[in-house]
Design an enzyme around this catalytic site. Structure first.
Site, PDB file in Angstrom:
ATOM      1  N   CYS A 327      43.142  42.055  37.368  1.00 40.17           N
ATOM      2  CA  CYS A 327      42.902  40.756  36.752  1.00 40.17           C
ATOM      3  C   CYS A 327      43.927  39.735  37.245  1.00 40.17           C
ATOM      4  O   CYS A 327      43.899  39.360  38.412  1.00 40.17           O
ATOM      5  CB  CYS A 327      42.910  40.896  35.224  1.00 40.17           C
ATOM      6  SG  CYS A 327      42.216  39.456  34.378  1.00 40.17           S
ATOM      7  N   HIS A 411      38.388  44.812  34.829  1.00 36.70           N
ATOM      8  CA  HIS A 411      39.223  45.701  34.009  1.00 36.70           C
ATOM      9  C   HIS A 411      38.695  47.137  34.038  1.00 36.70           C
ATOM     10  O   HIS A 411      37.866  47.507  33.212  1.00 36.70           O
ATOM     11  CB  HIS A 411      39.259  45.198  32.567  1.00 36.70           C
ATOM     12  CG  HIS A 411      40.107  43.992  32.371  1.00 36.70           C
ATOM     13  ND1 HIS A 411      41.431  44.053  32.028  1.00 36.70           N
ATOM     14  CD2 HIS A 411      39.816  42.673  32.496  1.00 36.70           C
ATOM     15  CE1 HIS A 411      41.932  42.827  31.941  1.00 36.70           C
ATOM     16  NE2 HIS A 411      40.961  41.968  32.221  1.00 36.70           N
ATOM     17  N   GLU A 413      40.109  49.702  33.006  1.00 42.52           N
ATOM     18  CA  GLU A 413      40.522  50.459  31.810  1.00 42.52           C
ATOM     19  C   GLU A 413      39.474  50.383  30.716  1.00 42.52           C
ATOM     20  O   GLU A 413      39.472  51.194  29.788  1.00 42.52           O
ATOM     21  CB  GLU A 413      41.866  49.952  31.295  1.00 42.52           C
ATOM     22  CG  GLU A 413      41.824  48.706  30.457  1.00 42.52           C
ATOM     23  CD  GLU A 413      41.608  47.439  31.270  1.00 42.52           C
ATOM     24  OE1 GLU A 413      41.405  46.375  30.666  1.00 42.52           O
ATOM     25  OE2 GLU A 413      41.646  47.510  32.521  1.00 42.52           O
TER      26      GLU A 413
END
Length: 1545
Positions: A327, A411, A413
């Site tokens: 990001c 992202h 994650e």
């Protein structure tokens, strides 16, 4: 301005009152008002409940702070929250109400399109300084979860230690969440962190403004004003970064992480891979640290504010240590490398952003949150784009060509959001390990034409049946269009003549033939296709294709299966293999054992433990499934299941768990997207086709949503599915435990629902992806344009900013003896889909859609306490009304109903709210009801009719009152992307939960009113009419507006009309659309009875009804007017009398003699229509008829036995007939025309009878001044007279059949007549129809196998669910082909036939005809069996050689005690000719046993005779009754539709 407060919230005490101010103080009601309220309550049975009672009924979270007051449309009741205002920098103002901290704040206003994951979003440091608009309307539905410290000491479920957003905005806030892991409400949580929350905003309108103008400065103002501010002018990273280094995890690899606002799940993801991780401040001097890999985190704001970080990264780029950025980390790494960054107009924030891996061409769905981007148009030579956003082509990552440096803008994650790219963490760690071991690491940078004009064979689904209905016309039609777009020649095999896909001009060639292996092999021999599609014809096509593959037919002819390989289909359908496949990847089914025999099943249940559920392999709609609590129940279930399936799965019962499903698409490059997730209202134990279904899921948390999504992608990839499929889950209601129920490796009913719910054309995409089997290069998802938005591709996951509710339609009342309970087998015949901005609005709309007599969620009938609890515990189609009765009349709590039904409390609380709001509304009348109360009711889905009954006025008065208050619905688009991108879609719905319409209304098109839900008597033929009408209007240069609510239809496909409204077919909503669109006219002629019934009220309200005038339509529908017209025209009709009293009816019956027919007007499919043979039956049937249609007259008609029925379809222009078709029934009168077999042309009919019928239809059309279609049914009596039964001034169910047999497009002719465009005259063709060199025969498709207990006999009540039709040179060949198209197995000579002759009361004539039929069967060489009584009759008639086989059993005895039934079960009997026409138990058991044990059954004398005659003529013809003799090289005796039409020339 003061807002009305529902009465159920008054008297909360002083503390509560302070939180509610300001509110309207309502004076104590007068005595007159109290009496009116009492009357209203007696109508609706409302028991007023205090707010504390309602709060306690949630029973889940304990004491709840309701956030300053209930509101939105998702609270259990309503009260006024404090008002607040959003002010944007351009001066725009949005008003709403507060549910968070009551403070004024300022920040940057941005939007997020995610449908779950609000807790994760709000704690994401990247949102620092921002006011977050959530495009999905609902927040707070699963509360805020428990967040104890995890093994790293981080609060579980959170992305930081605080709420990071400046404020939250949504349309609808749920004050009472329902989730097993909820710790507090969202309101409580926001208040704890002093963060405002605002709801009641039209977030779609706000999102569109932000999309057009870009992210804007804004402020939420409570009392004190605050100045606007731009957080991007601040170094936000310095605010969110750690102040001191922190270490997490342990391992041999050390990762140094620069914290620019690191999300906790990044730490969790890296540590889970076994590394030691040191997190340092954003400006930490990293040169002094020793590490094996450098990670740069996400964070908020402008990357230009982080020059200290960039300077450190420039040093790192001179080293060889692996670097990975996420990001903001991508932007900072880019700036360090010498690239530029820039601010995006509105950013990318959501969970469904598609990115393309430029190294592999794979596409991933990613979660994102950024307002800045990297300019990758001028990269240094050593850097390349790693990922690119497919939608806006912005940079999504960078990669160094020689060093181990890479970064991504999204992202991986995934908290919240999809987990598809989590592998990037392992890729980084692998590079770090490589560096640690070798002192260096490699970079991750790694670096045919289509063949057109292929011939593709598409297998259709055949006649509509329960579990396999019109959705396959929709998906097949869409697939054929997609294949033609790619240059393919399409060969369609589908005997369902009423479908759009079989209309001329759709497929290249059409075969109206059975979808069976024998016929398909002959078609393959003749056509030599390159590939075959199995996924668009339901289980019929799938099973046929699998069998063709097993027999080696496909390999022999070199035909490739397009899309999902057959091995994968078998793996998904074979329960044993499926279980093994899931175990290979760590996924699980419920404990289960696959069994092939009854003995194996009993042993399996013993090992697993009762209760168990049985599931049949290779079955559709849960056929053969059910729950068993003991051996007896299991035995009955398995015996029936194994009669139609080779295998069953005996599985541990998980009844009561939640059920969810995902629609998944995968291409040959392994790109995989989940298009839609859906959640069942009903828990496990109710088949998903029987359940109310909501999309997207309302009760799943982010973790649950993405846990199931990840599992779906993993399973579909492991199975190797290419195209589209559906995966269903059972999810424990008290934990995250789940198991997989099944995978459907084809388009399904859920697929059609998902397509219409999201706007994603699943069938079209699946068809194109399947073509990779034919071409050297496969088509990828990203290469297929999004046909809805026109600016994005198919490689995306739709984001919904609305709520869809699917509601099933049952017609169980039409079947004698049918089991009423619903369960694991599908019994619904159709469904509707409503679109709304919240569940309460959606469920009420859906309930009105499914049945025009249902008004919404309110009691339909009163239950006793015992009846109510029984209905709740053992549901029938009426359970929703038992819930309504429980809330309205019995004062049940949410908890009490939940304990009985296991329906999630969240759904129940919304239904309870509707009852409470209804109660509040009853306290007003039309003079006193405040605007806010009317608006609340409309937002919650209450119709004008519902409101009128509660405030004591007429529906028209309520409508006038509402419009006078300025309360009108707005029109919203379904654009698949929650307004993130501008859409060109015409896909619309109406809602009161909005401030503005998405579209302008300049077309002033012609409205076409559709058919609504499929049900017995109204099916795909009416969608066919609507579609051809639309296409004709468009061809004639007219703008079109389509209204329908059926997701299974082609008419609701996005490209069939200029404006498509997925809406109710109620007078209120049709008028709303007519008025807002400024329509020039409305067509009601092609959608069946529903639009026909709207004709008069539409005209009364000022609409221009095109075609035949509503008064003339009524003249045909009203029996008295119709009869008077026939008398005037001197056209005969059966004697009849209007029912007024039982005594009058009794006198009429005595006068004309029994039997008589009891029938009401304004009904469809013979509802409550019965033949009465004695005075004792008369009262019973008259009562039933009145119950069906109270406002319509009921008539008694003389029933004429021995008469033949004739169907006439015609089209007239200004009273002059321009086309007609005369078809005769095979069965004599007494069989409903919808269940009868039709023969066209009527070759056997004498010419004089034909001409007399022609004369009748011409006279009626002229008298009624018909412009458009009409249908007449006429009795051809034994004495030669012709008696008109009825005239329908609309398209009929037989119109597609008539049109295709004569090759005269009657729908198009009628449409041109309706709009005054001088249609062609087809009388020359129609007058010569008896001379046609071919015959079409249409036969009914029944679904008795799926209706346990239903008596499979024919009568005046319609019971078929669909129809098929086939062609041949004569009616005998066409009839046999058609019968096989309904899955009837034609017994071979030498096999057993069991005969039951008509009862004596049927008369000697029918008995003689039955004997004649039996002689023909015996002559063909069948082994004939019968009972002693029938053997005596046959021997008396000279018929010898029968074997006696009694069908006898004692009352209540197991049916297998009957020798005949036992022989049927064992396969000794292959065909039962049960011609008794008796309702007696013994005969019923024989018929039902034939159905249950998959034995062919004929119950009609005329059918028996014609079938025997047909077999005598064509029994050895491979093109009519294939017996397995056909081999490659033989001449295929099959013909296309076009070849039959060419015979005329």
């Amino acid at each position: 301005m003061l807002n009305a407060v529902p009465t159920s919230l008054r008297g909360l005490g002083r503390t509560a009152s302070r939180s509610l101010l300001p509110f309207a103080r309502v004076a104590a009601p007068s005595a007159a008002k109290q009496e009116r309220v009492k009357s209203c309550h007696s109508i609706f049975g409302v028991q007023a409940r205090s707010f504390s009672d309602v709060q306690r009924s949630s029973g889940h979270l304990g004491p709840i702070d309701l956030g300053g007051g209930l509101g939105g449309t998702s609270g259990v009741s309503k009260r006024t929250d404090r008002k607040c205002t959003l002010v944007l920098e351009d001066g725009s103002v949005f008003s709403g109400q507060s549910f968070g901290a009551e403070v004024s704040v300022a920040g940057e206003v941005v939007f997020n399109t995610g449908m779950v994951g609000y807790v994760e979003n709000f704690t994401d440091p990247s949102y620092r300084g921002q006011i977050l608009v959530n495009t999905y309307p609902l927040l707070g539905n699963y509360g805020v979860q428990h967040s104890p410290p995890d093994e790293l000491g981080l609060p579980s479920g959170m992305e930081s230690d605080r709420v990071q957003v400046t404020a939250v905005i949504c349309q609808d806030y749920c004050h009472l969440p329902s989730h097993w892991n909820a710790d507090k409400t969202l309101s409580q949580w926001l208040k704890e962190h002093n963060v405002p929350g605002m709801y009641g905003v039209d977030t779609r309108a706000l999102t569109k403004k932000l999309r057009m103008h870009g992210s804007m400065k804004g402020k939420i103002v409570m009392e004190e004003d605050v100045p606007l501010s731009d957080p991007n002018m601040l170094n936000l990273v310095a605010h969110v970064s750690t102040k001191v280094p922190m270490t997490f995890g342990s391992g041999d690899v050390h990762i140094l992480a620069i914290d620019c606002g690191i999300k906790y799940n990044i730490i969790r993801s890296l540590c889970a891979a076994g590394v030691r991780m040191t997190v340092v401040p954003w400006n930490w001097d990293i040169k002094k640290e020793r590490f094996d890999g450098l990670f740069i985190s996400n964070g908020p704001g402008d990357p230009a504010m982080c020059e200290e970080t960039v300077a450190n990264l420039r040093w790192a780029l001179e080293q060889d240590i692996p670097i990975f950025g996420i990001c903001l980390g991508n932007q900072l790494l880019a700036r360090a490398a010498g690239c530029k960054t820039y601010k995006l107009k509105f950013g990318n924030r959501g969970h469904n952003q598609p990115v393309k891996d430029m190294l592999t061409d794979k596409v991933y769905i990613t979660p994102q949150n950024h307002g800045y981007a990297v300019d990758h148009t001028d990269l240094p030579p050593e850097w390349k784009p790693y990922f690119v956003n497919i939608n806006d082509v912005t940079n999504e990552g960078l990669v160094h060509v020689s060093k181990p440096f890479f970064s991504v803008q999204f992202h991986p994650e995934a908290s919240g959001g999809p987990e598809d790219t989590g592998f990037l963490f392992q890729r980084f760690i692998d590079k770090a390990r490589e560096y640690k071991r070798f002192g260096k690491a490699d970079s991750v940078y790694q670096t045919g034409p289509y063949f057109r004009n292929k011939k593709v064979l598409v297998l259709g689904s055949g006649g509509l049946q329960i579990g396999q209905a019109g959705e396959f016309d929709y998906s097949g039609s869409q697939a054929i269009k997609a294949l033609k777009e790619e240059g393919c020649e399409t060969i369609l095999v589908n005997p369902n003549i009423a479908t759009v896909q079989t209309a001329e001009g759709v497929a290249s060639k059409v075969y109206f033939l059975p979808v069976t292996t024998s016929f398909i092999e002959q078609i393959i021999e003749k056509e030599r296709p390159d590939g075959i599609c199995l996924q668009f014809g339901g289980q019929t096509a799938l099973n046929c294709g699998v069998e063709l593959w097993k027999q080696g037919v496909l390999e022999k002819y070199g035909v490739r299966v397009l899309g999902t390989p057959v091995e994968t289909i078998i793996a998904a359908e074979d329960r044993d293999i499926f279980k093994e496949k899931l175990e290979e990847i760590g996924e699980k089914l419920a404990p289960s054992i696959a069994c092939n025999t009854l003995e194996e099943s009993l042993e399996a249940a013993k090992n697993i433990g009762y209760p168990v559920i049985v599931r049949a392999a290779f079955a559709l709609g849960g056929l053969g499934s059910g729950f068993a609590d003991n051996e007896d129940q299991l035995t009955r279930l398995v015996e029936v299941s194994l009669s139609s399936s080779p295998q069953v799965l005996v599985e541990k019962s998980i009844k009561g768990w939640r059920e969810a499903e995902y629609e998944v698409v995968r291409d040959a490059y392994d790109n995989c997207v989940t298009v839609c997730n859906m959640e069942n209202f009903d828990p496990m134990g109710i088949h998903t086709g029987e359940s109310i279904v909501i999309a997207p899921s309302q009760t799943l948390s982010n973790d649950e949503y993405h846990m199931l999504r990840t599992a779906a992608v993993k399973v579909i990839r492991h199975l190797g599915i290419i195209g589209e499929c559906n995966i269903q889950y059972a999810l424990d209601k008290d934990s995250e435990d789940y198991c997989i129920i099944e995978v459907n490796p084809r388009l399904s009913r859920s697929s059609a629902l998902a397509s219409k719910a999201t706007g994603y054309p699943l069938a079209a995409v699946a068809a194109k992806l399947a073509l990779g089997e034919l071409w050297t290069d496969c088509i990828e998802l990203e290469k297929i344009p999004n046909a809805v938005t026109k600016v994005t591709t198919a490689a995306f996951e739709p984001s919904l900013d609305y709520c869809v509710v699917k509601y099933p339609r049952w017609d169980l009342s039409k079947f004698d003896r049918v089991e009423k309970q619903i369960g694991t087998q599908m019994r619904s015949v159709g469904e509707v889909m409503s679109i709304a901005r919240d569940f309460t609005e959606g469920i009420q709309k859906a309930m009105r859609m499914v049945n025009s007599s249902w008004k919404g969620f309110e009691p339909l009938t009163k239950f006793t306490d015992e009846e109510r609890d029984e209905e709740l515990a053992r549901p029938t189609p009426n359970r929703i009304y038992a819930i309504a009765d429980a809330f309205y009349n019995a004062g049940y709590s949410v908890d009490r109903i939940h304990e009985i039904t296991k329906i999630d409390r969240w759904f129940l609380s919304k239904l309870e709210y509707l009852a409470v709001l209804s109660n509040d509304l009853c306290n007003y009348n039309k003079e006193t009801v405040p605007k806010n109360m009317v608006l609340l009711a409309k937002k919650a889905g209450f119709s004008d009719w519902q409101i009128s009954k509660r405030i004591g006025c007429s529906e028209a008065e309520a409508r006038k009152l509402r419009i006078g208050m300025g309360i009108t619905p707005v029109v919203k688009q379904i654009d698949t992307l929650a307004a993130e991108f501008p859409a060109q879609t015409n896909y619309l719905y109406m809602t009161y939960n909005g401030a503005e319409s998405d579209v302008t209304f300049d077309d002033h098109g012609i409205m076409v009113v559709g058919c609504g839900t499929y049900r017995i008597g109204s099916s795909v033929e009416f969608d066919y009419g609507s579609v051809l009408c639309l296409r004709t209007l468009i061809a004639e240069g007219k703008k079109t507006v389509m209204i329908n609510c059926n997701p299974e239809t082609v008419s609701t496909d996005f490209d069939e009309s200029h404006r498509l409204y997925f809406e109710e077919l109620s007078l209120e909503r049709v008028l709303d659309i007519y008025e807002v669109e400024g329509c020039t006219g409305a067509v009601v002629s092609f959608g069946g009875q529903i639009p026909n019934n709207l004709a008069l009220p539409l005209k009364a309200n000022g609409a221009n009804v095109l075609g035949t005038t509503p008064e003339m339509i009524d003249g045909a529908e009203d029996r008295q007017k119709h009869s008077a017209m026939l008398d005037e025209l001197k056209i005969d009709q059966p004697a009849w009398s209007e029912l007024k009293t039982f005594e009058e009816a009794q006198g009429f019956c005595n006068k004309v003699g029994y039997p008589v027919l009891v029938r009401p007007s304004y009904v469809l499919s013979g509802a409550a229509m019965n033949v009465v043979r004695s005075e004792a039956e008369l009262k019973k049937f008259l009562d039933m008829a009145v119950e069906v249609s109270e406002d319509a007259p009921v008539v008694i008609t003389k029933f004429i036995e021995g008469a033949e029925e004739v169907d006439i379809d015609a089209v007239a222009d200004k009273g002059k007939v321009i086309a007609y078709a005369i078809a005769e029934h095979i069965e004599q009168g007494g069989v409903h025309s919808g269940d009868a077999s039709l023969v066209l042309p009527a070759r056997d009919m004498p010419k004089d009878v034909f001409l007399r019928l022609r004369d009748i239809v011409f006279k009626v059309a002229e008298r009624l001044e018909i412009t458009g279609p009409l249908n007449m049914q006429v009795l051809w009596c034994p004495d030669g007279s012709l008696k008109v039964i009825e005239t329908n001034v609309r398209a009929s169910r037989s119109l597609p059949f008539s049109s295709k047999v004569l090759q005269v497009d009657m729908t198009s002719l009628a449409t041109r007549a309706i709009i005054g465009h001088s249609p062609a005259n087809a009388l020359e063709i129609c007058d010569k129809q008896q001379e046609l060199p071919y015959v079409g025969v249409k036969v009914p498709q029944f679904s008795f196998k799926r209706l346990p207990g239903a008596d499979p006999t024919l009568g005046v009540e319609m019971s078929s669910t669909g129809e098929v039709a086939c062609f041949h040179q004569n009616k005998h060949g066409a009839y046999l082909r058609a019968l096989q198209s309904t899955y009837m197995k034609i017994a071979a000579p030498g096999e057993g036939v069991y005969v039951v002759l008509p009862e004596d009361r049927q008369g000697e004539g029918r008995k003689a005809k039955a004997v004649e039929a039996v002689k023909s069967w015996q002559k063909l060489g069948y082994d004939m069996y019968c009972g002693e009584r029938d053997m005596a009759i046959l021997e008396k008639a000279g018929v010898k050689g029968f074997t006696k086989l009694e069908h006898a059993m004692k009352e209540g005895e197991n049916r297998l005690k009957s020798p005949a039934v036992k022989s049927i079960k064992e396969g000794k009997i292959k065909l039962v000719l049960e011609m008794s026409h008796s309702k007696a138990e013994l005969f019923y058991v024989l018929r039902r046993s034939a159905v249950d044990f998959s034995c062919s059954l004929i119950t009609n004398v005329e059918q028996s005779l014609l079938m025997a005659q047909a077999l005598e003529m064509h029994g050895s013809d491979e093109g009519v009754v294939p017996r397995g003799k056909f081999k490659e090289g033989d001449i295929a005796e099959v013909e296309t539709y076009a070849e039959f039409m060419e015979m005329k020339e």
